[in-house]
Design a protein around this motif. Structure first.
Motif, PDB file in Angstrom:
ATOM      1  N   VAL A  52       0.863  -1.174   0.000  1.00 52.88           N
ATOM      2  CA  VAL A  52       0.000   0.000   0.000  1.00 52.88           C
ATOM      3  C   VAL A  52       0.900   1.225   0.000  1.00 52.88           C
ATOM      4  N   ALA A  53       0.767   2.064  -1.023  1.00 54.96           N
ATOM      5  CA  ALA A  53       1.568   3.285  -1.126  1.00 54.96           C
ATOM      6  C   ALA A  53       0.811   4.491  -0.579  1.00 54.96           C
ATOM      7  N   ARG A  54      -0.518   4.398  -0.568  1.00 58.35           N
ATOM      8  CA  ARG A  54      -1.350   5.520  -0.117  1.00 58.35           C
ATOM      9  C   ARG A  54      -2.697   4.974   0.300  1.00 58.35           C
ATOM     10  N   ILE A  55      -3.254   5.552   1.368  1.00 54.42           N
ATOM     11  CA  ILE A  55      -4.597   5.178   1.793  1.00 54.42           C
ATOM     12  C   ILE A  55      -5.333   6.425   2.254  1.00 54.42           C
ATOM     13  N   VAL A  56      -6.590   6.531   1.852  1.00 57.64           N
ATOM     14  CA  VAL A  56      -7.470   7.622   2.274  1.00 57.64           C
ATOM     15  C   VAL A  56      -8.753   6.969   2.768  1.00 57.64           C
ATOM     16  N   ALA A 113     -13.260   4.553   0.999  1.00 59.54           N
ATOM     17  CA  ALA A 113     -11.803   4.606   1.088  1.00 59.54           C
ATOM     18  C   ALA A 113     -11.194   4.355  -0.277  1.00 59.54           C
ATOM     19  N   GLU A 114      -9.920   4.651  -0.373  1.00 63.21           N
ATOM     20  CA  GLU A 114      -9.150   4.312  -1.568  1.00 63.21           C
ATOM     21  C   GLU A 114      -7.742   3.949  -1.142  1.00 63.21           C
ATOM     22  N   THR A 115      -7.153   3.025  -1.869  1.00 71.61           N
ATOM     23  CA  THR A 115      -5.749   2.682  -1.666  1.00 71.61           C
ATOM     24  C   THR A 115      -5.047   2.692  -3.014  1.00 71.61           C
ATOM     25  N   MET A 116      -3.836   3.224  -3.036  1.00 70.33           N
ATOM     26  CA  MET A 116      -2.975   3.064  -4.196  1.00 70.33           C
ATOM     27  C   MET A 116      -2.030   1.929  -3.841  1.00 70.33           C
ATOM     28  N   LEU A 117      -2.008   0.917  -4.692  1.00 69.14           N
ATOM     29  CA  LEU A 117      -1.199  -0.275  -4.456  1.00 69.14           C
ATOM     30  C   LEU A 117      -0.114  -0.384  -5.524  1.00 69.14           C
TER      31      LEU A 117
END
Length: 144
Positions: A57-61, A109-113
């Motif tokens: 996971v590079a980013r999570i909101v 939510a969102e995640t950049m993977l």
């Protein structure tokens, strides 16, 4: 396909002193839903098992719309892939407060993977099979 549905059961220990699932445990519920999609039979069948061998996971909101509680039942999490790049993808989540799509949305939510090569300790590009598998769950048109 578009949406992947996962049923995840919050645990009593997930709740904080305010009686709702705390942030860290909400993120864990998102992870459980994501694992069901990315590490499951459908990914293996599509030849996309490389994702299960390394993705970070590079980013999570996370946005909270209502309290999420552990009442012994499951919550419904809808997942989709919104954006795909050569070496990353973004997933969207919609967490309903119960098992039905009619239950109110408590969390989005969102995640950049990022696919990750564990042996070499660095990000890697996705294979064609991985891209095809993720494209089947795409909800938008932002594909590079």
């Amino acid at each position: 396909m578009g949406l992947f549905m996962a049923q995840v059961r919050p645990r009593w220990s997930d709740m904080d002193v305010y009686g709702h699932v705390n942030h860290a445990n909400t993120v864990t519920l998102l992870e459980e839903a994501r694992i069901a999609l990315l590490f499951g039979e459908a990914a293996r069948h599509a030849g996309a098992e490389g994702i299960a061998r390394g993705v970070v996971v590079a980013r999570i909101v996370v946005d909270y719309h209502a309290p999420l509680v552990a009442d012994g039942g499951s919550v419904r999490i809808a997942l989709s892939v919104r954006e795909m790049r050569h070496a990353s993808f973004t997933m969207d989540y919609e967490v309903h407060s119960g098992p039905s799509e009619d239950d109110p949305v408590a969390v989005t939510a969102e995640t950049m993977l990022v696919p990750y090569d564990l042996a070499n300790g660095r990000p890697r590009r996705m294979s064609d099979a991985e891209k095809d598998f993720l494209a089947a769950w795409r909800s938008g048109s932002n594909c590079a």
